[in-house]
Design a protein around this motif. Structure first.
Motif, mmCIF file in Angstrom:
data_model
loop_
_atom_site.group_PDB
_atom_site.id
_atom_site.type_symbol
_atom_site.label_atom_id
_atom_site.label_comp_id
_atom_site.label_asym_id
_atom_site.label_seq_id
_atom_site.Cartn_x
_atom_site.Cartn_y
_atom_site.Cartn_z
ATOM 1 N N ILE A 120 32.323 37.428 32.890
ATOM 2 C CA ILE A 120 31.944 38.017 31.493
ATOM 3 C C ILE A 120 32.101 38.803 30.500
ATOM 4 O O ILE A 120 31.761 38.195 29.709
ATOM 5 C CB ILE A 120 30.727 38.100 33.162
ATOM 6 N N GLU A 121 32.846 39.415 31.219
ATOM 7 C CA GLU A 121 33.534 40.435 30.280
ATOM 8 C C GLU A 121 34.372 39.199 28.960
ATOM 9 O O GLU A 121 33.885 39.665 28.097
ATOM 10 C CB GLU A 121 34.920 41.569 30.406
ATOM 11 N N ILE A 122 34.583 38.885 29.331
ATOM 12 C CA ILE A 122 35.513 37.649 27.721
ATOM 13 C C ILE A 122 34.126 37.303 27.429
ATOM 14 O O ILE A 122 34.837 36.791 26.367
ATOM 15 C CB ILE A 122 36.492 36.750 28.994
ATOM 16 N N ALA A 177 33.705 54.858 36.571
ATOM 17 C CA ALA A 177 33.984 54.416 35.066
ATOM 18 C C ALA A 177 33.145 52.986 34.093
ATOM 19 O O ALA A 177 32.560 53.174 33.558
ATOM 20 C CB ALA A 177 35.208 54.836 34.325
ATOM 21 N N HIS A 178 33.812 52.208 34.710
ATOM 22 C CA HIS A 178 33.137 50.702 34.455
ATOM 23 C C HIS A 178 32.017 51.081 34.130
ATOM 24 O O HIS A 178 31.228 50.658 33.730
ATOM 25 C CB HIS A 178 33.565 49.529 35.286
ATOM 26 N N ALA A 179 30.808 51.340 35.778
ATOM 27 C CA ALA A 179 29.169 51.249 36.049
ATOM 28 C C ALA A 179 29.183 52.207 35.517
ATOM 29 O O ALA A 179 27.665 52.181 33.800
ATOM 30 C CB ALA A 179 28.947 51.556 37.624
ATOM 31 N N ASP A 234 30.171 53.389 31.693
ATOM 32 C CA ASP A 234 30.200 53.133 30.616
ATOM 33 C C ASP A 234 29.016 51.802 30.591
ATOM 34 O O ASP A 234 27.603 51.680 29.246
ATOM 35 C CB ASP A 234 31.474 51.788 30.978
ATOM 36 N N GLU A 235 27.943 50.477 31.334
ATOM 37 C CA GLU A 235 27.882 49.943 31.635
ATOM 38 C C GLU A 235 25.921 50.043 31.298
ATOM 39 O O GLU A 235 25.637 50.025 30.452
ATOM 40 C CB GLU A 235 27.904 48.774 32.458
ATOM 41 N N ALA A 236 25.775 50.482 31.938
ATOM 42 C CA ALA A 236 24.416 51.633 32.830
ATOM 43 C C ALA A 236 24.019 52.908 32.698
ATOM 44 O O ALA A 236 23.193 53.246 31.987
ATOM 45 C CB ALA A 236 23.681 51.356 34.164
ATOM 46 N N ASP A 273 33.997 49.727 23.857
ATOM 47 C CA ASP A 273 34.454 50.442 25.663
ATOM 48 C C ASP A 273 34.485 49.651 26.519
ATOM 49 O O ASP A 273 34.802 49.370 27.395
ATOM 50 C CB ASP A 273 32.687 50.916 25.582
ATOM 51 N N GLU A 274 34.439 47.863 25.703
ATOM 52 C CA GLU A 274 34.527 46.858 26.848
ATOM 53 C C GLU A 274 36.095 46.614 26.837
ATOM 54 O O GLU A 274 36.401 46.052 28.386
ATOM 55 C CB GLU A 274 34.034 45.480 26.211
ATOM 56 N N THR A 275 37.392 47.142 26.306
ATOM 57 C CA THR A 275 38.461 46.999 26.355
ATOM 58 C C THR A 275 38.821 47.279 27.195
ATOM 59 O O THR A 275 39.475 46.204 28.257
ATOM 60 C CB THR A 275 39.229 47.414 24.689
ATOM 61 N N PRO A 276 39.047 48.636 27.928
ATOM 62 C CA PRO A 276 39.391 48.510 29.361
ATOM 63 C C PRO A 276 38.778 48.065 30.626
ATOM 64 O O PRO A 276 39.562 48.037 31.420
ATOM 65 C CB PRO A 276 39.365 50.193 29.562
ATOM 66 N N HIS A 277 37.611 47.904 30.382
ATOM 67 C CA HIS A 277 37.403 46.922 31.750
ATOM 68 C C HIS A 277 37.695 45.276 31.895
ATOM 69 O O HIS A 277 38.247 45.262 33.038
ATOM 70 C CB HIS A 277 35.332 46.302 31.706
ATOM 71 N N LEU A 278 38.101 44.632 30.613
ATOM 72 C CA LEU A 278 38.817 43.626 30.665
ATOM 73 C C LEU A 278 40.207 43.917 31.336
ATOM 74 O O LEU A 278 40.789 43.671 31.908
ATOM 75 C CB LEU A 278 39.496 42.957 29.355
HETATM 76 FE FE LIG Z 1 32.003 45.408 30.591
#
Ligand SMILES: [Fe+2]
Ligand SMILES: [Fe+2]
Length: 368
Positions: free
Chosen positions: A234-236, A145-147, A149-151, A271-276
């Motif tokens: 990086i995400e933070i 899911a992370h991959a 979301d980013e790409a 969208d980034e919050t679940p990654h962190l």
């Molecule tokens: Fe991210």
């Protein structure tokens, strides 16, 4: 689905909400969409977000410890700062900002590699059972899911294209340079993307060189944990970039698009919050467990994870100084040939929290 559940299938964690309308930006179908109230909803969060919350709750109940984390405020602010960036734009110097937006999109695209580089069966490296944890779900949907979301994935664009779309709206389709190779080099990656097997081989090779964990523990596991820490930092740190970019892109006096570019970036930020949250959760779970080495010997993870984290923090600080040097080099180049270039550069430095000095170091700016 009830969210006292802790175990999910791959497809559960990839599932999206039903959208009333998909997100389309400049004719490009992006991930995510709008709900009935017209609010943006992040992709693949129908089960992923409540699942992460359930794993975090379980972690807190079980261990009574805060999650491994770093406050955004402890990470270096964006360089150039808002006032510095505005000074450049007000004087018609757009190239550094355009390149920054290109660069961020490019790095987001590298996120495609997150789906590779994981040990096959992470559970066998720990004494305790990992069932019902974020760690057990890394390769069961969280990395994928992370991959995506980013790409982006298949016919849906992701953050890479969303940053570029924001740039093209704000600066009205500026000429842009492909910065892929430059950014791969800056991040210590090989010039060309590697096939997954080769990527894994190199990760293991690197992990053997940089070992902090006992040699008995699979180097690929160490590489995977170190990569998760790097990603988390990086995400933070990126949250400074979001605030910065959204402020500039929302300012009609500086850029085009009537705030549309800032709106797209605010969706990316959401969208980034679940990654962190999944990274913090899995790293914390690992910290509270016990590694099992290849020999069968066991090692409490806490001190080992703390040592890896300290190293990740030091590397992250070093990377941000390198990034600042690169930004300044671009800004200096953009000012060359400008009739007021020297004055503007001095004005620019006077607005910063930090400024460069002759020996190549940076000092805190007493004027700001
Ligand atoms: Fe991210
Ligand atoms: Fe992203």
């Amino acid at each position: 689905m009830a969210f006292n559940e802790l175990n999910f299938d791959f497809s559960d964690l990839l599932a999206s909400h039903q959208y009333r309308e998909p997100l389309v930006v400049r004719g490009i179908r992006c991930h995510g969409g709008y709900n009935d109230s017209g609010n943006y909803v992040s992709p693949r969060t129908r089960n992923r977000v409540p699942a992460i919350r359930a794993w975090q709750d379980r972690y807190k109940q079980e261990f009574g410890q805060p999650l491994l984390d770093r406050a955004v405020e402890e990470t270096p602010p964006h360089y150039p700062n808002l006032a510095q960036a505005k000074l450049l734009l007000c004087n018609g110097i757009r190239e550094p900002m355009i390149r920054t937006l290109t660069r961020i999109g490019t790095v987001e695209g590298f996120g495609a590699g997150i789906r590779f580089g994981a040990v096959d069966d992470i559970g066998r490296h720990f004494v305790e059972d990992l069932a019902g944890t974020a760690t057990a779900h890394l390769t069961r949907g969280l990395y994928e899911a992370h991959a995506r979301d980013e790409a982006g994935f298949e016919d849906q664009a992701g953050h890479k294209q969303m940053w570029w779309a924001a740039r093209d709206i704000a600066f009205e389709n500026p000429p842009v340079q492909d910065l892929t190779v430059e950014m791969r080099r800056a991040m210590g990656m090989p010039a060309e993307p590697l096939p997954p097997a080769e990527l894994l081989r190199r990760m293991a090779e690197q992990a053997l060189k940089d070992r902090l964990l006992p040699r008995d523990i699979d180097p690929m596991l160490e590489a995977q944990v170190a990569r998760m820490m790097r990603l988390l930092l990086i995400e933070i740190n990126a949250f400074h970039g979001f605030r910065w970019a959204e402020s500039i892109l929302a300012d009609d006096s500086l850029v085009a698009g009537d705030g549309d570019a800032a709106r797209i970036i605010s969706y990316v930020r959401g969208d980034e919050t679940p990654h962190l949250e999944y990274l913090k959760c899995a790293l914390s779970e690992i910290r509270e467990r016990t590694f099992r080495g290849e020999s069968g010997r066991t090692y409490p993870a806490r001190e080992l994870i703390n040592a890896l984290w300290q190293r990740a923090l030091a590397t992250s600080t070093q990377r941000s100084i390198e990034g600042r040097n690169a930004e300044l080099a671009e800004i200096t180049t953009a000012l060359e040939g400008h009739p007021r270039g020297d004055d503007l550069l001095e004005e620019f430095h006077a607005l910063g929290q930090v400024r460069p000095v002759a020996d190549g170091n940076w000092i805190n700016n007493t004027n700001s």
